[in-house]
Design a protein around this motif. Sequence first.
Motif, PDB file in Angstrom:
ATOM      1  N   ILE A 280      -9.290  65.837 109.447  1.00 53.80           N
ATOM      2  CA  ILE A 280      -8.951  66.486 110.715  1.00 53.80           C
ATOM      3  C   ILE A 280      -8.087  67.716 110.462  1.00 53.80           C
ATOM      4  CG2 ILE A 280      -7.559  66.256 112.826  1.00 53.80           C
ATOM      5  CD1 ILE A 280      -8.508  63.322 112.949  1.00 53.80           C
ATOM      6  N   LEU A 281      -7.081  67.554 109.615  1.00 54.67           N
ATOM      7  CA  LEU A 281      -6.152  68.651 109.352  1.00 54.67           C
ATOM      8  C   LEU A 281      -6.758  69.720 108.449  1.00 54.67           C
ATOM      9  CD1 LEU A 281      -2.866  66.604 108.996  1.00 54.67           C
ATOM     10  CD2 LEU A 281      -3.632  67.952 110.932  1.00 54.67           C
TER      11      LEU A 281
ATOM     12  N   LEU B  73      -4.347  71.892 106.240  1.00 56.86           N
ATOM     13  CA  LEU B  73      -4.345  71.412 104.856  1.00 56.86           C
ATOM     14  C   LEU B  73      -5.477  72.071 104.091  1.00 56.86           C
ATOM     15  CD1 LEU B  73      -3.740  67.574 105.314  1.00 56.86           C
ATOM     16  CD2 LEU B  73      -2.036  69.343 104.796  1.00 56.86           C
ATOM     17  N   GLU B  74      -5.262  72.193 102.770  1.00 64.50           N
ATOM     18  CA  GLU B  74      -6.268  72.775 101.895  1.00 64.50           C
ATOM     19  C   GLU B  74      -6.458  71.845 100.693  1.00 64.50           C
ATOM     20  OE1 GLU B  74      -4.300  76.386 100.938  1.00 64.50           O
ATOM     21  OE2 GLU B  74      -4.710  77.336 102.880  1.00 64.50           O
ATOM     22  N   GLY B  75      -7.694  71.470 100.429  1.00 65.63           N
ATOM     23  CA  GLY B  75      -7.980  70.604  99.300  1.00 65.63           C
ATOM     24  C   GLY B  75      -8.297  71.401  98.050  1.00 65.63           C
ATOM     25  N   GLN B  76      -7.791  70.937  96.921  1.00 68.02           N
ATOM     26  CA  GLN B  76      -8.105  71.543  95.619  1.00 68.02           C
ATOM     27  C   GLN B  76      -8.736  70.460  94.754  1.00 68.02           C
ATOM     28  OE1 GLN B  76      -4.839  73.659  93.815  1.00 68.02           O
ATOM     29  NE2 GLN B  76      -4.137  74.499  95.774  1.00 68.02           N
TER      30      GLN B  76
ATOM     31  N   PHE C   1      -3.042  70.097  99.761  1.00 67.85           N
ATOM     32  CA  PHE C   1      -1.820  70.867  99.907  1.00 67.85           C
ATOM     33  C   PHE C   1      -1.694  71.438 101.319  1.00 67.85           C
ATOM     34  CE2 PHE C   1      -2.980  70.778  95.510  1.00 67.85           C
ATOM     35  CZ  PHE C   1      -1.780  70.686  94.812  1.00 67.85           C
ATOM     36  N   VAL C   2      -0.441  71.641 101.745  1.00 64.62           N
ATOM     37  CA  VAL C   2      -0.179  72.313 103.018  1.00 64.62           C
ATOM     38  C   VAL C   2      -0.644  73.755 102.906  1.00 64.62           C
ATOM     39  CG1 VAL C   2       1.631  73.054 104.626  1.00 64.62           C
ATOM     40  CG2 VAL C   2       1.766  70.809 103.516  1.00 64.62           C
ATOM     41  N   ARG C   3      -1.230  74.280 103.966  1.00 66.31           N
ATOM     42  CA  ARG C   3      -1.745  75.654 103.958  1.00 66.31           C
ATOM     43  C   ARG C   3      -0.681  76.634 103.485  1.00 66.31           C
ATOM     44  NH1 ARG C   3      -1.892  76.574 110.543  1.00 66.31           N
ATOM     45  NH2 ARG C   3       0.363  76.661 110.836  1.00 66.31           N
ATOM     46  N   SER C   4      -1.112  77.770 102.987  1.00 68.93           N
ATOM     47  CA  SER C   4      -0.193  78.701 102.340  1.00 68.93           C
ATOM     48  C   SER C   4       0.653  79.519 103.309  1.00 68.93           C
ATOM     49  CB  SER C   4      -0.980  79.658 101.439  1.00 68.93           C
ATOM     50  OG  SER C   4      -1.968  80.343 102.182  1.00 68.93           O
TER      51      SER C   4
END
Length: 253
Positions: A57-58, A64-67, A73-76
């Motif tokens: 959802i996020l 949020l950004e997945g690596q 990780f929380v967005r930049s």
Amino acid sequence: MPEPHEDKRPLAERIAAEFRKLIMSGDWEPGRKVPTNEELRARFATSNVTIQRALQILKDERFLEGQTGVGVFVRSDRSQTIQPAHYIAPPEPGQPYRWLSEATKRQQRGKYKMLAVRESVPPVEVARALRLAEDGTALLRSRIGFLNDQPAELVKSYYPLELASGTRLADRRLIPGGSPALLQEMGYPTRSQDDVVAARPATTEEYEALEIPRDVPVIEVFRIVYSDDEKPIEVTLLTKPSHRFKMGYHIEL
């Protein structure tokens, strides 16, 4: 006594709401790594599927950004606070509209794209604010503001026809210095401004123009600008995506 109001949303949505608040408040700073799925399963006493749904959802909402192979990780970038009072006064002669100059101060690239300039029957609340006769028309200027090429706001400004007809307000081109500068030049300096701020689901127009993800609401600002003798000279309906912006006000007492 009334029964307590229970949160009956699916657990994944409730977990996402908790994390969304941490991100928007700054408690979870940009670039922070989100706890592992194992830690989150233990914290919320739920399954891996529910945790994955909450995180997705996020991700869809761009919080949020997945690596791959590293984690989530929380967005930049942080949620940006916009202070409308900064844009009330017209700029100095020859300077750009304050919305654009404030963007430059934040090291952002600001620009506007005009969508329409035409006579229009405004919404009821706009007609009342402009003190129009029943079924009266106004001049509409509609545009999108971009920051770093991302849509930041959808703006619809209405003006009384007796004030706007035959002026640059009726021109489809952008106005150097913005409407505050032109209105002052025309003899209608801004003296005060009323803002009403609300949050609501996006319309289809807003969803598409502002590239709204999922069910993220918009911030709506209903603004009335007054000149001398409390004459309403402009009414603006402004919408911003709430996952990227907050409204800030400084009040002197």
